[in-house]
Design a protein around this motif. Structure first.
Motif, short mmCIF file in Angstrom:
data_model
loop_
_atom_site.label_atom_id
_atom_site.label_comp_id
_atom_site.label_asym_id
_atom_site.label_seq_id
_atom_site.Cartn_x
_atom_site.Cartn_y
_atom_site.Cartn_z
N VAL A 72 -18.27 -151.74 -32.00
CA VAL A 72 -17.42 -152.15 -33.13
C VAL A 72 -16.59 -150.99 -33.65
CG1 VAL A 72 -18.96 -154.03 -33.79
CG2 VAL A 72 -19.33 -151.77 -34.76
N GLN A 73 -16.33 -150.01 -32.82
CA GLN A 73 -15.62 -148.81 -33.28
C GLN A 73 -14.22 -149.13 -33.82
OE1 GLN A 73 -14.59 -146.07 -30.08
NE2 GLN A 73 -15.01 -147.65 -28.58
N HIS A 74 -13.60 -150.22 -33.33
CA HIS A 74 -12.27 -150.58 -33.81
C HIS A 74 -12.30 -151.10 -35.25
CE1 HIS A 74 -10.71 -149.91 -29.83
NE2 HIS A 74 -11.50 -150.83 -29.30
N HIS A 75 -13.48 -151.38 -35.76
CA HIS A 75 -13.61 -151.91 -37.12
C HIS A 75 -14.16 -150.87 -38.09
CE1 HIS A 75 -12.89 -156.01 -35.65
NE2 HIS A 75 -13.70 -155.73 -34.66
N ARG A 202 -17.70 -160.42 -37.69
CA ARG A 202 -19.11 -160.80 -37.73
C ARG A 202 -20.02 -159.76 -37.08
NH1 ARG A 202 -18.49 -165.40 -35.76
NH2 ARG A 202 -18.48 -166.65 -37.66
N LEU A 203 -19.63 -159.25 -35.92
CA LEU A 203 -20.48 -158.27 -35.24
C LEU A 203 -20.50 -156.95 -36.01
CD1 LEU A 203 -22.31 -157.69 -32.85
CD2 LEU A 203 -20.29 -156.99 -31.54
N ALA A 204 -19.36 -156.55 -36.55
CA ALA A 204 -19.30 -155.33 -37.35
C ALA A 204 -20.18 -155.45 -38.58
CB ALA A 204 -17.86 -155.04 -37.75
N LEU A 209 -25.47 -154.35 -41.46
CA LEU A 209 -26.73 -154.89 -41.96
C LEU A 209 -27.92 -154.26 -41.24
CD1 LEU A 209 -25.69 -158.64 -42.31
CD2 LEU A 209 -26.04 -157.01 -44.16
N LEU A 210 -27.76 -153.98 -39.94
CA LEU A 210 -28.83 -153.29 -39.20
C LEU A 210 -29.02 -151.87 -39.73
CD1 LEU A 210 -28.09 -154.47 -35.54
CD2 LEU A 210 -30.20 -154.89 -36.83
N GLY A 211 -27.93 -151.20 -40.05
CA GLY A 211 -28.03 -149.87 -40.65
C GLY A 211 -28.75 -149.92 -41.98
N PHE A 256 -26.62 -163.72 -30.11
CA PHE A 256 -26.58 -164.66 -31.23
C PHE A 256 -25.19 -164.68 -31.86
CE2 PHE A 256 -27.39 -165.71 -35.78
CZ PHE A 256 -27.72 -167.04 -35.58
N ASN A 257 -24.59 -163.50 -31.99
CA ASN A 257 -23.23 -163.42 -32.52
C ASN A 257 -22.25 -164.18 -31.63
OD1 ASN A 257 -21.46 -161.91 -34.58
ND2 ASN A 257 -20.45 -161.48 -32.65
N ARG A 258 -22.38 -164.03 -30.31
CA ARG A 258 -21.52 -164.74 -29.37
C ARG A 258 -21.74 -166.25 -29.44
NH1 ARG A 258 -19.28 -162.01 -25.05
NH2 ARG A 258 -18.38 -164.06 -24.61
N SER A 259 -23.00 -166.67 -29.59
CA SER A 259 -23.27 -168.12 -29.64
C SER A 259 -22.67 -168.73 -30.88
CB SER A 259 -24.79 -168.37 -29.59
OG SER A 259 -25.43 -167.94 -30.77
#
Length: 321
Positions: A72-75, A202-204, A209-211, A256-259
């Motif tokens: 997600v570096q672009h975000h 969403r992935l970013a 949230l994981l951090g 899950f993000n992709r689904s």
């Protein structure tokens, strides 16, 4: 003219087949996601006597964060802006759903079997619906109330192992109560995330949230170390940690993000229920667990409650109202 019609027909069939193939691939991604997630419960139970629960939780979210961060570096600029504007909110929500929830479940698996944990986790959508009613004023009809009561009775049967005497004696397995608490935390996380409406990819957002989860789990992990609950990094411990952090962590979160992107949140979320089946099957073959009568009785009530909730939804209010 006939050739043109035939060509149009072929194009239409080809488009429908492509759409069908894309939908099948999307569901395959969702199913694989929940299979990997089910494996986390098996791995956690497998090393529950060797590895402290918060150590497993901390390293899982930290490694998943580190793996997904470059994607997600672009975000990064948008992520940094969101952290500056709503950092405490991100910390609370991410810590609740991805650290406290998981840590409580891992604590519970030290005392409860994985099969029971899988059935209890199926309660999450029902708790979420109740919390959404209380916190977001979302509609909840009489069938939803009835379904919630049935599901609650199902969980109660599992916790007391089908014995009313255990309820009277307050003779509960503490592990199962910890898992119920974990399910509540994840439901609260879902509702808070829905209410927050973070404006970010969403992935970013998941990476942030994981951090937040890693920061939340860190004090619990340090407390374990201070209490001399050292992690046993033997072969079993390393395999379990590698699994929950990579296939069951980073890859599972990514799938899950992709689904969700392919199926939408509602259809992707419904696939959660197959996780319970995967856990029961894997627990049988890997851990040697067996379904008991009270598992089946409780699961039947939970399924009945879920069907009432899903199939008999309350009518949406008119826009003017």
């Amino acid at each position: 003219m006939a050739i043109h019609v035939l060509a149009v027909h072929r194009d239409t069939v080809g488009t429908e087949q492509a759409a069908g193939g894309s939908l099948a691939r999307a569901y395959s991604v969702g199913v694989l996601c929940w299979l990997l997630s089910a494996g986390v419960y098996i791995a956690a139970k497998w090393v529950s006597t060797e590895m402290p629960p918060w150590a497993l939780c901390f390293w899982r979210v930290l490694i998943a964060f580190a793996i997904l961060l470059p994607i997600v570096q672009h975000h990064f600029s948008a992520m940094l802006a969101l952290v500056r504007a709503r950092g405490l909110e991100l910390l609370f929500i991410g810590g609740m759903g991805l650290a406290i929830c998981q840590g409580l479940i891992f604590v519970g698996l030290q005392h409860a079997d994985a099969t029971t944990a899988g059935i209890i986790i199926a309660l999450i959508p029902i708790i979420t619906m109740i919390l959404a009613r209380l916190m977001l004023a979302e509609p909840m009809g009489r069938w939803q109330v009835t379904g919630s009561i049935l599901a609650f009775l199902g969980i109660l049967i599992i916790i007391v192992k089908g014995s009313p005497d255990a309820l009277l004696r307050l003779d509960f397995n503490p592990g199962e109560l910890w898992i119920v608490a974990g399910a509540f935390c994840f439901s609260l996380y879902t509702v808070l995330l829905r209410r927050a409406k973070f404006d970010l990819n969403r992935l970013a957002l998941l990476v942030l949230l994981l951090g937040a989860a890693a920061l939340t789990a860190l004090p619990f992990y340090l407390y374990e170390l201070a209490a001399d609950e050292r992690t046993t990094l033997n072969t079993s411990g390393l395999i379990a940690l590698a699994y929950v952090a990579i296939p069951g962590g980073a890859l599972m979160y990514y799938l899950f993000n992709r689904s969700i992107e392919a199926l939408g949140a509602a259809r992707a979320g419904v696939l959660l229920y197959i996780q319970t089946i995967f856990i029961a099957v894997l627990a049988y073959f890997i851990l040697g667990e067996k379904l008991q009568t009270y598992h089946l009785e409780g699961a039947a009530l939970i399924i009945a409650g879920l069907l009432l909730i899903i199939l008999l939804k309350p009518k949406a209010k008119a826009a003017a109202a």
